[in-house]
Structure formats: C-alpha cells, structure tokens
Design an enzyme around this catalytic site. Structure first.
Site, PDB file in Angstrom:
ATOM      1  N   LYS A 172       6.743   0.473   7.123  1.00  0.00           N
ATOM      2  CA  LYS A 172       6.378   1.717   6.432  1.00  0.00           C
ATOM      3  C   LYS A 172       7.598   2.618   6.351  1.00  0.00           C
ATOM      4  O   LYS A 172       8.247   2.880   7.357  1.00  0.00           O
ATOM      5  CB  LYS A 172       5.256   2.393   7.222  1.00  0.00           C
ATOM      6  CG  LYS A 172       4.795   3.711   6.688  1.00  0.00           C
ATOM      7  CD  LYS A 172       3.420   3.992   7.250  1.00  0.00           C
ATOM      8  CE  LYS A 172       3.137   5.437   7.430  1.00  0.00           C
ATOM      9  NZ  LYS A 172       1.817   5.665   8.004  1.00  0.00           N
ATOM     10  N   GLY A 219       0.831  -1.210   0.000  1.00  0.00           N
ATOM     11  CA  GLY A 219       0.000   0.000   0.000  1.00  0.00           C
ATOM     12  C   GLY A 219       0.854   1.244   0.000  1.00  0.00           C
ATOM     13  O   GLY A 219       2.074   1.175   0.189  1.00  0.00           O
ATOM     14  N   SER A 220       0.194   2.373  -0.234  1.00  0.00           N
ATOM     15  CA  SER A 220       0.927   3.637  -0.124  1.00  0.00           C
ATOM     16  C   SER A 220      -0.027   4.700   0.392  1.00  0.00           C
ATOM     17  O   SER A 220      -1.241   4.617   0.200  1.00  0.00           O
ATOM     18  CB  SER A 220       1.507   4.036  -1.476  1.00  0.00           C
ATOM     19  OG  SER A 220       0.469   4.220  -2.385  1.00  0.00           O
ATOM     20  N   GLY A 221       0.547   5.668   1.089  1.00  0.00           N
ATOM     21  CA  GLY A 221      -0.259   6.751   1.656  1.00  0.00           C
ATOM     22  C   GLY A 221       0.466   8.064   1.459  1.00  0.00           C
ATOM     23  O   GLY A 221       1.430   8.136   0.681  1.00  0.00           O
ATOM     24  N   ALA A 222       0.002   9.093   2.198  1.00  0.00           N
ATOM     25  CA  ALA A 222       0.575  10.428   2.043  1.00  0.00           C
ATOM     26  C   ALA A 222       2.055  10.459   2.396  1.00  0.00           C
ATOM     27  O   ALA A 222       2.808  11.263   1.872  1.00  0.00           O
ATOM     28  CB  ALA A 222      -0.181  11.403   2.930  1.00  0.00           C
ATOM     29  N   GLN A 223       2.475   9.562   3.291  1.00  0.00           N
ATOM     30  CA  GLN A 223       3.861   9.637   3.774  1.00  0.00           C
ATOM     31  C   GLN A 223       4.819   8.702   3.064  1.00  0.00           C
ATOM     32  O   GLN A 223       6.019   8.816   3.241  1.00  0.00           O
ATOM     33  CB  GLN A 223       3.904   9.307   5.262  1.00  0.00           C
ATOM     34  CG  GLN A 223       3.178  10.315   6.120  1.00  0.00           C
ATOM     35  CD  GLN A 223       2.943   9.721   7.483  1.00  0.00           C
ATOM     36  OE1 GLN A 223       2.200   8.763   7.637  1.00  0.00           O
ATOM     37  NE2 GLN A 223       3.582  10.274   8.474  1.00  0.00           N
ATOM     38  N   GLY A 224       4.324   7.751   2.317  1.00  0.00           N
ATOM     39  CA  GLY A 224       5.239   6.834   1.642  1.00  0.00           C
ATOM     40  C   GLY A 224       4.640   5.456   1.414  1.00  0.00           C
ATOM     41  O   GLY A 224       3.421   5.288   1.460  1.00  0.00           O
ATOM     42  N   ASP A 275     -10.147  12.761  10.770  1.00  0.00           N
ATOM     43  CA  ASP A 275      -9.888  12.377   9.373  1.00  0.00           C
ATOM     44  C   ASP A 275      -9.957  10.858   9.191  1.00  0.00           C
ATOM     45  O   ASP A 275      -9.215  10.297   8.393  1.00  0.00           O
ATOM     46  CB  ASP A 275      -8.514  12.915   8.956  1.00  0.00           C
ATOM     47  CG  ASP A 275      -8.362  12.984   7.444  1.00  0.00           C
ATOM     48  OD1 ASP A 275      -9.399  13.088   6.748  1.00  0.00           O
ATOM     49  OD2 ASP A 275      -7.225  12.924   6.940  1.00  0.00           O
TER      50      ASP A 275
END
Ligand code: AMP
Length: 357
Positions: free
Chosen positions: A53, A31-36, A149
């Site tokens: 992560k 997976g990936s998110g706002a931070q990496g 959020d």
C-alpha cells in the site's frame, strides 16, 4: 545513483508510480482507499504474495499525517489473526528533506468483503465471517481501540473464508469529514451514536457488524443514506423512532432536530429479513435462520444501552459454534505482545492517547 543501481525499482500503476524495494516484483493494482493505491506483488525473498500500500505524501496535511502515524503505530502493536499483519515498511526517499511516500507491505488476501457480501452465503460461511469480525474487534477493544467505522471495504477475506480487518477506524478526535481528497466517505455502517455525535462505547462497532450481516442477508445496503442527515432518516424509517429516554441523552441542538422528525413505528424483523432471504434447504437451515434473525434484532438496536455487547454477540448461538478462546479472548495475546516488546501497557496507552488527540 540511478534507479537501476539502487535497492528500488519503479513501476507505473495506473496514474501512480510505485517505487518499491526490488524484492517486490509483479505489481498489480488491486484496490484503492482514502490513503492511496494498493497493489499485489510477489515478495521474491520470502517467495510469498504480499499487498503493498502506497501512502502518498502522508504528511501533506495534519489529517493525513495523524492518520498515517496512527495506522503505522497500531499495525506494529496489534497481533491477531483477524487483523491484517504488517510485514515491512519503507520509503524510497533517502533523506528527511526528500521524504514523501510511505509503503506498507502486508499479507495478501483474495478480496474485500464488498466482493463477497452479495454472494449467496450459507449459514456456515456467514456465521464464520461474522465470528471473525467479532474476534478482530474484540481484540482491538482490548487494546483500547474502538473502531467506529467498520465497513466491507475495510475488511478482506480469503477463499478459505478467513477474514482480516484492514484498518483502525476513526481516531478519537478525528475530523473525518475534512479530507483533501476526492474520496467519498461511506457512512452506511456508522452507528447512531456516531451520526448523532453522542458518547460511545465498545458496542458502537456491533452496529456496523449488524449492518454488514443485514447486507449479507438482504443482498443490499440496509441503511443507504445519501448524506449525513439522510443516514439518520433511513435508520428511523426502518427501526422506528427511538424512545424519549434515548432522545434525552442527545445534545440539545441534535435533540431538537431529531424530535422534529415524523414518528416511525418501525418494521418487524420478520418482515425486514423474511425467511426467503436466508438459506433454507434443511431443518437445520430453518433453525439457523431463526437464530440469525434473533442476532440481527439484538445488534440493529438504535439505543446502545439496549444493544448487545461484543461478548454477548460472541456468545450468541448463531456465532458461538465457532468459539475458540484463543481467538475470541483477545486480552491475553495483547498483554503477551506488550511484555514481549518490553513496553509497559500504560506506556503504550499513553502513546495511543497522544496519537488520538
Ligand atoms: P485501504 O486503502 O486499506 O482502504 O484498501 C483499499 C482496498 O484495497 C481494500 O478495499 C481492498 O480491496 C484492497 N486491499 C487492501 N489491503 C489488502 C490486502 N492486504 N489484501 C487484499 N486486498 C487488499
């Protein structure tokens, strides 16, 4: 020292290089998110699967730095079965001058809620997932953290239906719209108080739980705004124009904007969430359906003064079947954790307050 002599090894994951302790093997992107990027891996010391992560250059700007610091401190403080547990933290860089990347090792779950939310969930699974989200946020609230959020991508689940929240949401003064990444911020689950910049309290997170539950029932996002402004349009088109009393609590500029919108009567909850959208195999299902709709109608309320609290949602008949004070009564374990760490509650609160500035 060459890479092979060191404690670390490097693995290419998509466009990114993961340089991790050798105990972590078999890295695969999940997976990936706002931070990496996030990888699954095998911890060969514990013989357990883990999630790793990579926070890429977390100190590249103030927003990233504050977010990384806040996440790390809070992950270390919080101890609850419905919040992801931090197992290890490391950087492969050897000096402060070189320091660039931070790796967080966490327990591994099977999927994000995004992958589960559109499945045909029976009432038992749906209510159990919601119960666990509520227990997790209640615990965060007891530690002074109001998320604001919550969204399916920040919630992970296992095939045994256990659930954990991955992050701590918006910092009190976060400038969340400014991020130097191409990452698109999802706002579909944000409460009216957040969209309209009003004061908020704990039940701001109930709105997001309502949106998640609504999506589980309908199989699609219930308020899918194209941008910040359209998000509000989607809410009032469905739930109706809020009362004048609510409008009077808005900042003047926002109030002028909101009051100039067309008036919407709102859609009845029976229409919004019709019987056929719920499982209906038995008389028991029918009873559960009416309870589920009742809970939705109490969570999806624009005015936070009229919306249920987390405790009221946990006590609702649809959810209460799962109630276990050890899980839902979050205060106790937090206090225990704090005294266990020989830090006073006020000391920690001060630290959190500093972080959130
Ligand atoms: P994040 O960067 O924390 O927002 O995570 C991005 C995505 O990575 C999530 O939406 C999940 O799909 C996945 N993910 C993150 N942490 C875990 C974990 N501990 N177990 C399983 N999947 C995870």
């Amino acid at each position: 020292m060459s890479d092979s002599d060191s404690q670390f090894h490097s693995v290419q994951v998509g466009d990114s290089t993961f340089t991790v302790l050798k105990r972590y093997q078999q890295l695969r992107a999940i997976g990936s998110g706002a931070q990496g990027i996030v990888c699954s891996a095998l911890d060969t010391v514990l013989g357990l699967p883990v999630a790793v992560k990579k926070l890429s250059r977390p100190f590249q700007n103030q927003t990233h730095a504050k977010r990384a610091y806040r996440e790390l401190v809070l992950l270390k403080c919080v101890n609850h079965k419905n919040i992801i547990r931090l197992l290890n933290v490391f950087t492969p860089q050897k000096s402060l001058e070189e320091f660039q990347d931070l790796y967080l090792v966490m327990e591994l779950m099977d999927a994000s809620l995004c992958q589960v939310i559109h499945m045909d969930l029976d009432h038992e699974r749906m209510s159990y997932l919601l119960y666990q989200i509520l227990c997790g946020i209640r615990h965060l609230h007891s530690a002074g953290i109001i998320h604001r959020d919550l969204k399916p991508s920040n919630i992970v689940v296992k095939s045994d239906c256990t659930l954990k929240i991955l992050d701590f949401g918006l910092a009190r003064t976060a400038c969340t719209n400014f991020m130097m990444t191409p990452y698109v911020v999802t706002r579909y689950y944000r409460a009216p108080e957040v969209i309209l910049g009003m004061k908020y309290k704990e039940n701001v997170d109930i709105w997001s739980v309502g949106c998640i539950m609504g999506e589980m029932v309908k199989g699609c996002v219930i308020f899918q705004g194209t941008d910040h402004i359209d998000q509000w349009n989607k809410v009032i088109e469905v739930l109706g124009t809020p009362s004048l009393e609510f409008m009077n609590r808005l900042m003047e500029t926002v109030r002028n904007y909101v009051m100039n919108k067309p008036q919407y009567p709102g859609v009845h909850f029976e229409e919004l969430f019709p019987d056929w959208a719920f499982p209906s195999d038995s008389e028991h299902d029918k009873l559960k359906t009416s309870q589920a709709r009742d809970l939705l109608s109490k969570m999806l309320v624009i005015d936070p003064e009229k919306r249920v609290s987390v405790q009221e949602a946990l006590s609702h008949p649809y959810i209460h079947v799962w109630y276990d004070p050890a899980e839902a009564d979050a205060n106790l374990s937090t206090k225990k954790l704090w005294t266990g760490r020989k830090e006073t509650r006020t000391g920690l609160q001060k630290k959190r307050h500093q972080m959130q500035q």
